[in-house]
Design a protein around this motif. Structure first.
Motif: not given
Length: 426
Positions: A394-399
């Motif tokens: 969830n660190i990657n908001i584009f995930n």
């Protein structure tokens, strides 16, 4: 509704119990009775040291469930979930991209191994829309449990089910179609325990044996679609209906359900060895967010790191044969502790994550709500699972995992805390 208090309601408790039983208890027992199957497929499964941390987190999970208060913070973050006009626009886009997918890819998309970026922006948008409408179905369920009303009209759920059918690319799409149809038919009684004076016209959905038969058909469909996803329909039919098919199906299905359990062994082994698939996991996930942002806004593909997500790192640590270049495997909530490259920090962050998520789910599913039945527990479990698959991705908001987390937790907080919230049917 006032008599349906949390003391008489265990919706989250039983749903979490089903999740833990399927993804950890069954694999653990299978591991004990058939260790060779695990040794052949997964790394590090001959060392049970990592299970100590599993039991620690299980204790934290149980403690979180019992200590979590019934008050949730107010949030001002935006959500489009309750904006009927925007939802309708997204639904129309969902239908169009699903038709495009069906015409150009159909079910072949997943087992041909083509990645999202290679498929183009249309498929990326479709993937995000599928996640959004999966959360829409979950919020619909929670809203019904609390109010006995549905905030979407029949045709909305019918079109959601149709879009999931046209864009189906894996076994997890079938339950979404199932839930959408239930809401389209307004037969939510299939998911809740009967209450005196409840008035449902179609009594067949209140029949326990009918529910069990439908659940068995759904379970068979999910397993079959899982095989078809990897092998194709014809090969899957050969496997299922051959003489030696049943043992193979049972073994393969159990091993597939064991990835979260087995990830504890592989990730622990990699952590102890100081593997790059541990040390590069968080930095690679962070860098991949910027790569995706550049691709989305400029259309220029950027070469990503060798480990670009927690799922990719876990795939390298989990399987003995990890030759596929674009494949990932979610570690599950327990094995995620190793991917901070600091065990104490991992335990602290995952423990905090467990507490927050359980607090939100407990209030949403158990405070002044209807009681789910067995079918409802299973459906609820399917919606809960993504929240525990790979928290650090969830660190990657584009995930897609972040999209699911955001459009689940923020609407739930608003439903539980915003008395001025007005929801109008689409």
């Amino acid at each position: 509704m006032k008599d349906l208090l949390i003391q008489k309601n265990k919706n989250l408790f039983f749903s979490m119990g089903i999740y833990l039983f399927i993804f950890f208890v069954i694999p653990f027992l299978y591991h004990l009775f058939n260790p060779d199957a695990f040794i052949t497929q997964f790394q590090g499964t001959n060392d049970f040291s990592s299970l100590i941390y599993v039991f620690i987190l299980l204790a934290l999970m149980l403690l979180s469930y019992n200590l979590a208060s019934l008050k949730l913070p107010r949030v001002k973050l935006p959500t489009i979930m309750f904006n009927s006009k925007l939802v309708l626009v997204l639904l129309l886009l969902f239908i169009m991209t699903s038709i495009y997918f069906y015409i150009n890819f159909s079910f072949k998309f997943r087992h041909t191994g083509e990645g999202l970026t290679a498929a183009g922006n249309d498929i990326i948008i479709l993937s995000l829309l599928k996640i959004f409408f999966k959360t829409y179905l979950f919020i619909s369920l929670v809203y019904f449990l609390k109010t006995e009303r549905v905030f979407g009209d029949r045709y909305v759920y019918l079109l959601i089910g149709l879009s999931f059918w046209l864009s189906k690319s894996g076994s997890t799409d079938l339950p979404m179609i199932f839930v959408a149809i239930i809401f389209a038919l307004k037969k939510q009684s299939f998911l809740v325990k009967p209450i005196k004076a409840r008035r449902y016209k179609l009594k067949i959905f209140n029949n326990f044996s009918v529910r069990i038969i439908l659940l068995l058909f759904l379970g068979f469909g999910v397993v079959f679609m899982g095989f078809a996803n990897k092998l194709g329909f014809e090969k899957a039919q050969e496997v299922f209906f051959s003489e030696e098919g049943l043992p193979r199906v049972l073994n393969s299905t159990t091993l597939r359900l064991s990835t979260h359990y087995a990830s504890n062994f592989g990730a622990y082994k990699a952590y102890e060895e100081g593997s790059y698939a541990i040390t590069d996991a968080i930095p690679g996930t962070w860098n991949n967010m910027y790569s995706r942002a550049q691709y989305l806004f400029s259309g220029q593909a950027v070469e990503r790191d060798r480990v670009w997500s927690i799922n990719r790192a876990n795939y390298l640590n989990l399987f003995n044969d990890h030759y596929k270049e674009k494949t990932g495997a979610s570690p599950g909530i327990f094995a995620s502790i190793y991917y901070t490259n600091n065990l104490f920090l991992g335990l602290l962050l995952i423990g905090l994550y467990i507490f927050v998520i359980i607090k939100i789910l407990k209030v949403s599913l158990q405070l002044n709500t209807l009681k789910l039945n067995l079918a409802g527990y299973i459906v609820c479990t399917l919606f809960i699972i993504p929240l525990f698959e790979s928290p650090f991705d969830n660190i990657n908001i584009f995930n897609t995992s972040f999209v699911y987390l955001y459009f689940t937790t923020i609407p739930l907080l608003k439903i539980n805390n915003d008395k001025s919230l007005k929801i109008t049917p689409v």
